[in-house]
Design a protein around this motif. Structure first.
Motif, PDB file in Angstrom:
ATOM      1  N   THR A   1       0.702  -1.260  -0.023  1.00 41.23           N
ATOM      2  CA  THR A   1      -0.073   0.054   0.009  1.00 41.23           C
ATOM      3  C   THR A   1       0.722   1.282   0.029  1.00 41.23           C
ATOM      4  O   THR A   1       0.287   2.346  -0.316  1.00 41.23           O
ATOM      5  CB  THR A   1      -0.991  -0.068   1.230  1.00 41.23           C
ATOM      6  OG1 THR A   1       0.106   0.064   2.336  1.00 41.23           O
ATOM      7  CG2 THR A   1      -1.897  -1.211   1.250  1.00 41.23           C
ATOM      8  N   GLY A   2       2.111   1.212   0.565  1.00 40.47           N
ATOM      9  CA  GLY A   2       2.873   2.331   0.575  1.00 40.47           C
ATOM     10  C   GLY A   2       2.764   3.151   1.519  1.00 40.47           C
ATOM     11  O   GLY A   2       3.357   4.253   1.593  1.00 40.47           O
ATOM     12  N   GLU A   3       2.257   2.815   2.604  1.00 42.17           N
ATOM     13  CA  GLU A   3       1.810   3.476   3.815  1.00 42.17           C
ATOM     14  C   GLU A   3       1.686   2.624   4.972  1.00 42.17           C
ATOM     15  O   GLU A   3       1.356   1.641   4.946  1.00 42.17           O
ATOM     16  CB  GLU A   3       0.604   4.418   3.589  1.00 42.17           C
ATOM     17  CG  GLU A   3      -0.536   3.739   3.270  1.00 42.17           C
ATOM     18  CD  GLU A   3      -2.027   4.699   3.295  1.00 42.17           C
ATOM     19  OE1 GLU A   3      -1.864   5.715   3.603  1.00 42.17           O
ATOM     20  OE2 GLU A   3      -2.885   3.954   3.020  1.00 42.17           O
ATOM     21  N   VAL A   4       1.953   3.303   6.394  1.00 42.33           N
ATOM     22  CA  VAL A   4       1.663   2.753   7.640  1.00 42.33           C
ATOM     23  C   VAL A   4       0.051   3.264   8.007  1.00 42.33           C
ATOM     24  O   VAL A   4       0.101   4.452   8.368  1.00 42.33           O
ATOM     25  CB  VAL A   4       2.541   3.133   8.509  1.00 42.33           C
ATOM     26  CG1 VAL A   4       2.249   2.443   9.977  1.00 42.33           C
ATOM     27  CG2 VAL A   4       4.090   2.591   8.060  1.00 42.33           C
ATOM     28  N   SER A   5      -0.774   2.573   7.702  1.00 43.29           N
ATOM     29  CA  SER A   5      -2.115   2.717   7.731  1.00 43.29           C
ATOM     30  C   SER A   5      -2.479   3.139   9.100  1.00 43.29           C
ATOM     31  O   SER A   5      -1.934   2.317  10.207  1.00 43.29           O
ATOM     32  CB  SER A   5      -3.044   1.802   7.356  1.00 43.29           C
ATOM     33  OG  SER A   5      -4.508   2.099   7.397  1.00 43.29           O
ATOM     34  N   ASP A   6      -3.328   3.948   9.493  1.00 44.15           N
ATOM     35  CA  ASP A   6      -3.805   4.415  10.969  1.00 44.15           C
ATOM     36  C   ASP A   6      -4.199   3.327  11.612  1.00 44.15           C
ATOM     37  O   ASP A   6      -4.405   3.003  12.832  1.00 44.15           O
ATOM     38  CB  ASP A   6      -4.718   5.336  10.696  1.00 44.15           C
ATOM     39  CG  ASP A   6      -5.288   5.738  12.453  1.00 44.15           C
ATOM     40  OD1 ASP A   6      -4.423   6.405  13.092  1.00 44.15           O
ATOM     41  OD2 ASP A   6      -6.394   5.677  12.641  1.00 44.15           O
ATOM     42  N   LYS A   7      -5.081   2.327  10.685  1.00 47.70           N
ATOM     43  CA  LYS A   7      -5.876   1.378  11.243  1.00 47.70           C
ATOM     44  C   LYS A   7      -5.975   0.154  10.148  1.00 47.70           C
ATOM     45  O   LYS A   7      -6.290   0.323   8.934  1.00 47.70           O
ATOM     46  CB  LYS A   7      -7.094   1.627  11.534  1.00 47.70           C
ATOM     47  CG  LYS A   7      -8.063   0.577  12.257  1.00 47.70           C
ATOM     48  CD  LYS A   7      -9.489   1.014  12.435  1.00 47.70           C
ATOM     49  CE  LYS A   7      -9.873   2.143  13.452  1.00 47.70           C
ATOM     50  NZ  LYS A   7     -11.190   2.361  13.790  1.00 47.70           N
TER      51      LYS A   7
ATOM     52  N   THR B 208     -11.160   1.601   7.440  1.00 48.47           N
ATOM     53  CA  THR B 208     -11.524   2.818   7.925  1.00 48.47           C
ATOM     54  C   THR B 208     -12.555   2.970   9.331  1.00 48.47           C
ATOM     55  O   THR B 208     -12.384   3.875   9.839  1.00 48.47           O
ATOM     56  CB  THR B 208     -11.953   3.799   6.950  1.00 48.47           C
ATOM     57  OG1 THR B 208     -13.114   3.114   6.379  1.00 48.47           O
ATOM     58  CG2 THR B 208     -10.954   4.013   5.903  1.00 48.47           C
ATOM     59  N   GLY B 209     -12.937   1.957   9.235  1.00 49.33           N
ATOM     60  CA  GLY B 209     -14.182   1.780  10.396  1.00 49.33           C
ATOM     61  C   GLY B 209     -15.704   2.399  10.027  1.00 49.33           C
ATOM     62  O   GLY B 209     -15.656   2.796   8.979  1.00 49.33           O
TER      63      GLY B 209
END
Length: 292
Positions: A89-95, A132-133
């Motif tokens: 994904t190229g990112e450290v996701s918040d969740k 995302t919840g």
């Protein structure tokens, strides 16, 4: 492309994109529902409450006659799967949602074929995907729940089983009736939990309650964390049983799970709760949960 299209799977140590993941048709989880699972929150790359989730995984495996994976081996695969998801994904996701499934292995026979009274090798599947919840509106305005009879097998109450067919039927029936989820009640009209989460409520004195785990609903790791957080914030908690006839005694209620946190409930059947007047208390509850 949005985050919901990204994700990776790890099947017995082999990692691949989620869209390409395959299990053998002989997998006992697929054939018989002979499998258990855990859903774990990964917040900004940090695995939350791993020891508690693994302890419940061990308990479920024991009750379901499944050979549990080695803790260190599974944890190593979990970390590798998370890192692969970050790379993809190229990112450290918040969740992130981490779904761990352990099945009884491969066999077309219902009976378990043991060797020297030892259970056969199990299969593990790890799914990691960014989530995302609930929407901000759901946190602010709450969700609606339709009460349905709890016809689930009592023998599976204490097992985090993948046998979710009745939950699925109840959830879709609730949605078709215009509700967001279904809320189970037993033959005595006592409420237990929703199809996807534990259920909590509080009274006018802001004492928080939940149905006792044993025999009525599955022990929630996230609910246990909330209870510990409430204690630190000096918010009263007690185990209790909520009968459908006593809804007027409830000031507010919500569902609680690892990924969503605590989501307020605005309506159960035709009973409406004033979510907005309790907004600040719900903020405190989520603070107790996530800051613990």
């Amino acid at each position: 492309m949005t985050n919901e299209f990204f994700g990776v799977a790890n099947i017995n140590g082999k990692i691949c994109p989620l869209s390409e993941a395959k299990i053998p048709i002989s997998d006992r989880g697929f054939l018989f529902g002979h499998s258990i699972f855990e859903t774990v929150l990964v917040k900004k790359g940090e695995i939350k409450h791993w020891d508690e989730h693994f302890a419940r995984l061990l308990s479920s495996c024991k009750e379901a006659f499944i050979l549990a994976p080695d803790k260190e081996t599974l944890f190593s695969n979990v970390k590798e799967t998370i890192q692969k998801n970050i790379q993809q994904t190229g990112e450290v996701s918040d969740k992130c949602q981490l779904r761990i499934i352990v099945s009884g292995g491969n066999s077309f026979d219902l009976g378990i074929k043991k060797t020297n009274n030892v259970l056969p090798s199990s299969n593990f599947i790890i799914i990691c995907r960014n989530v995302t919840g609930p929407t901000q509106e759901q946190y602010l305005d709450g969700i609606s729940l339709l009460c349905v009879k709890d016809l689930r097998s009592q023998g599976l109450i204490d097992i985090k089983s993948c046998s979710y067919l009745y939950n699925l039927i109840a959830l879709e029936s609730a949605k078709n009736a215009g509700y967001d989820d279904a809320l189970f009640f037993n033959t005595e009209n006592n409420i237990s939990e929703s199809t996807t989460a534990n259920f909590i409520w509080f009274d006018k004195n802001l004492t928080v309650y939940s149905t006792p785990f044993k025999g009525l609903c599955l022990a929630g790791v996230t609910l246990s964390q909330l209870i510990a957080g409430l204690k630190k914030m000096q918010i009263s908690f007690d185990w209790s049983v909520l009968n459908r006839a006593n809804m007027s005694d409830v000031k507010g209620c919500g569902i609680i799970s690892s990924i969503r946190g605590i989501v307020p409930v605005r309506k159960i059947d035709e009973h409406v709760f004033d979510v907005h007047s309790s907004h600040n208390f719900f903020l405190k509850l989520n603070q107790a949960l996530f800051n613990h």
